[in-house]
Design a protein around this motif. Structure first.
Motif, PDB file in Angstrom:
ATOM      1  N   GLY A  32       0.811  -1.184  -0.054  1.00  0.00           N
ATOM      2  CA  GLY A  32      -0.160  -0.046   0.105  1.00  0.00           C
ATOM      3  C   GLY A  32       0.800   1.323   0.104  1.00  0.00           C
ATOM      4  N   GLU A  33       2.049   1.242   0.634  1.00  0.00           N
ATOM      5  CA  GLU A  33       2.943   2.286   0.410  1.00  0.00           C
ATOM      6  C   GLU A  33       3.537   2.606  -0.802  1.00  0.00           C
ATOM      7  OE1 GLU A  33       5.741   1.697   3.566  1.00  0.00           O
ATOM      8  OE2 GLU A  33       4.413   1.977   5.254  1.00  0.00           O
ATOM      9  N   HIS A  34       3.364   1.652  -1.839  1.00  0.00           N
ATOM     10  CA  HIS A  34       4.152   1.807  -3.199  1.00  0.00           C
ATOM     11  C   HIS A  34       3.133   2.781  -3.790  1.00  0.00           C
ATOM     12  CE1 HIS A  34       5.673   0.775  -6.906  1.00  0.00           C
ATOM     13  NE2 HIS A  34       6.531  -0.021  -6.468  1.00  0.00           N
ATOM     14  N   PRO A  35       3.796   3.731  -4.573  1.00  0.00           N
ATOM     15  CA  PRO A  35       2.955   4.775  -5.065  1.00  0.00           C
ATOM     16  C   PRO A  35       2.124   4.108  -6.138  1.00  0.00           C
ATOM     17  CG  PRO A  35       5.448   5.273  -5.686  1.00  0.00           C
ATOM     18  CD  PRO A  35       5.360   4.017  -4.412  1.00  0.00           C
ATOM     19  N   ASN A  36       2.639   2.985  -6.779  1.00  0.00           N
ATOM     20  CA  ASN A  36       1.892   2.672  -7.945  1.00  0.00           C
ATOM     21  C   ASN A  36       0.992   1.617  -7.755  1.00  0.00           C
ATOM     22  OD1 ASN A  36       3.628   4.366  -9.365  1.00  0.00           O
ATOM     23  ND2 ASN A  36       5.244   2.736  -9.970  1.00  0.00           N
ATOM     24  N   PHE A  37       0.698   1.189  -6.474  1.00  0.00           N
ATOM     25  CA  PHE A  37      -0.164   0.136  -6.141  1.00  0.00           C
ATOM     26  C   PHE A  37      -1.391   0.854  -5.469  1.00  0.00           C
ATOM     27  CE2 PHE A  37       3.674  -2.905  -5.646  1.00  0.00           C
ATOM     28  CZ  PHE A  37       3.737  -3.210  -7.054  1.00  0.00           C
ATOM     29  N   GLU A  38      -2.610   0.241  -5.596  1.00  0.00           N
ATOM     30  CA  GLU A  38      -3.815   0.568  -5.000  1.00  0.00           C
ATOM     31  C   GLU A  38      -4.322  -0.906  -4.352  1.00  0.00           C
ATOM     32  OE1 GLU A  38      -8.254   1.945  -5.659  1.00  0.00           O
ATOM     33  OE2 GLU A  38      -6.842   2.212  -7.289  1.00  0.00           O
ATOM     34  N   ILE A  39      -4.470  -0.872  -2.955  1.00  0.00           N
ATOM     35  CA  ILE A  39      -4.982  -2.276  -2.586  1.00  0.00           C
ATOM     36  C   ILE A  39      -6.513  -2.048  -2.331  1.00  0.00           C
ATOM     37  CG2 ILE A  39      -4.999  -3.805  -0.515  1.00  0.00           C
ATOM     38  CD1 ILE A  39      -2.208  -3.455  -1.800  1.00  0.00           C
ATOM     39  N   VAL A  40      -7.317  -3.074  -3.199  1.00  0.00           N
ATOM     40  CA  VAL A  40      -8.776  -2.874  -3.442  1.00  0.00           C
ATOM     41  C   VAL A  40      -9.383  -3.557  -2.606  1.00  0.00           C
ATOM     42  CG1 VAL A  40      -8.437  -2.006  -5.853  1.00  0.00           C
ATOM     43  CG2 VAL A  40      -8.801  -4.465  -5.423  1.00  0.00           C
ATOM     44  N   GLY A  41      -8.731  -4.732  -2.103  1.00  0.00           N
ATOM     45  CA  GLY A  41      -9.478  -5.642  -1.073  1.00  0.00           C
ATOM     46  C   GLY A  41      -8.530  -6.880  -0.529  1.00  0.00           C
ATOM     47  N   GLN A  42      -9.208  -7.295   0.667  1.00  0.00           N
ATOM     48  CA  GLN A  42      -8.541  -8.492   1.136  1.00  0.00           C
ATOM     49  C   GLN A  42      -9.451  -9.705   1.430  1.00  0.00           C
ATOM     50  OE1 GLN A  42      -8.693  -5.542   3.079  1.00  0.00           O
ATOM     51  NE2 GLN A  42      -6.732  -4.722   2.299  1.00  0.00           N
ATOM     52  N   ALA A  43      -8.893 -10.879   1.578  1.00  0.00           N
ATOM     53  CA  ALA A  43      -9.700 -11.988   1.816  1.00  0.00           C
ATOM     54  C   ALA A  43      -9.161 -12.871   2.392  1.00  0.00           C
ATOM     55  CB  ALA A  43     -10.499 -12.753   0.445  1.00  0.00           C
ATOM     56  N   GLU A  44      -9.772 -13.681   3.401  1.00  0.00           N
ATOM     57  CA  GLU A  44      -9.144 -14.631   4.488  1.00  0.00           C
ATOM     58  C   GLU A  44      -9.315 -16.168   4.041  1.00  0.00           C
ATOM     59  OE1 GLU A  44     -11.598 -12.500   5.509  1.00  0.00           O
ATOM     60  OE2 GLU A  44     -10.037 -10.931   5.951  1.00  0.00           O
ATOM     61  N   ASP A  45      -9.944 -16.396   3.199  1.00  0.00           N
ATOM     62  CA  ASP A  45      -9.962 -17.758   2.684  1.00  0.00           C
ATOM     63  C   ASP A  45     -10.122 -17.774   0.941  1.00  0.00           C
ATOM     64  OD1 ASP A  45     -12.724 -17.996   1.683  1.00  0.00           O
ATOM     65  OD2 ASP A  45     -13.420 -17.943   3.861  1.00  0.00           O
ATOM     66  N   GLY A  46     -10.074 -18.854   0.305  1.00  0.00           N
ATOM     67  CA  GLY A  46      -9.857 -18.829  -1.018  1.00  0.00           C
ATOM     68  C   GLY A  46     -11.306 -18.792  -1.665  1.00  0.00           C
ATOM     69  N   TYR A  47     -12.496 -19.167  -0.835  1.00  0.00           N
ATOM     70  CA  TYR A  47     -13.808 -18.995  -1.549  1.00  0.00           C
ATOM     71  C   TYR A  47     -14.142 -17.400  -1.451  1.00  0.00           C
ATOM     72  CZ  TYR A  47     -19.065 -19.065  -1.714  1.00  0.00           C
ATOM     73  OH  TYR A  47     -20.298 -19.162  -2.057  1.00  0.00           O
TER      74      TYR A  47
END
Length: 221
Positions: A32-47
């Motif tokens: 997230g600190e990288h100027p060229n990345f945008e973290i759009v979401g997280q997930a805790e399992d594969g489903y």
């Protein structure tokens, strides 16, 4: 195109699929600190990871293998079947050859080991975005050890490479991206891309991973 010169205008949208809260937080902060990345979401399992990938349509997914409900290999296969343009970087502690092969067969674009440097993860992300396959050097050696008996003949085409191409190939084996190789050799990224294409043509391989394996089998590194 490389992360450094392209994504400033178009940030790479990344989904993180990781069940370890500390690892997930660390990835979110580091990327997230990288100027060229945008973290759009997280997930805790594969489903949930598959659901969010289909909903958010990120450019790239950072995926663990050992996930609850649906493992990362199965999740990657489902994502790739429905959205083949999404790149997937496996970031895992799993180092068994069968898991590496299964992950790549599921459509993963890169395989990176947890605990490696951030630079190596960035190299994996850049390789995936460039359409190349990235294999952590630790894994490349593991796969190499299990491919064929050591008595098999080395690739004779290695002798066709120029001194500069050999330099580039050694850095590929170290897991460095085109940008990092360019910096190390004081050359432009486009020049490095030309050398990489030349290496693959001369060695008759399809990607960087296969080129690295040839280098390792030939005793170059």
């Amino acid at each position: 195109m490389s992360i450094n010169n392209h994504l400033l205008l178009n940030p790479m949208r990344i989904l993180i699929v990781e069940d370890d809260p500390l690892m997930q937080l660390g990835l979110e902060q580091a990327l997230g600190e990288h100027p060229n990345f945008e973290i759009v979401g997280q997930a805790e399992d594969g489903y949930i990871g598959v659901q969010k990938a289909l909903e958010l349509k990120p450019d790239l997914v950072v995926m663990d293998i050992g996930l609850p409900r649906l493992d990362g290999i199965a999740a990657t296969k489902q994502i790739k079947e429905q959205l083949p343009d999404i790149h997937v970087v496996m970031l895992t502690s799993h180092t068994l050859q069968t898991e590496v092969v299964a992950a790549l067969s599921s459509g993963a674009d890169a395989y990176c080991i947890k605990g490696a440097s951030l630079e190596r993860l960035l190299a994996a992300i850049e390789a995936a975005q460039d359409g190349a396959t990235y294999l952590d050097p630790q894994i490349a050696r593991l796969v190499l050890d299990n491919l064929k008996p050591p008595t098999s003949e080395p690739n004779q085409n290695i002798s066709l490479l120029s001194e500069r191409e050999l330099e580039v190939l050694k850095l590929i084996v170290e897991g460095k991206s085109n940008n990092q190789i360019a910096e190390d050799l004081y050359l432009s990224t486009n020049t490095i891309k030309t050398h990489v294409r030349g290496i693959m043509n001369k060695l008759a391989v399809d990607d960087r991973v296969q080129a690295a394996v040839v280098a390792l089998r030939s005793g170059l590194v």
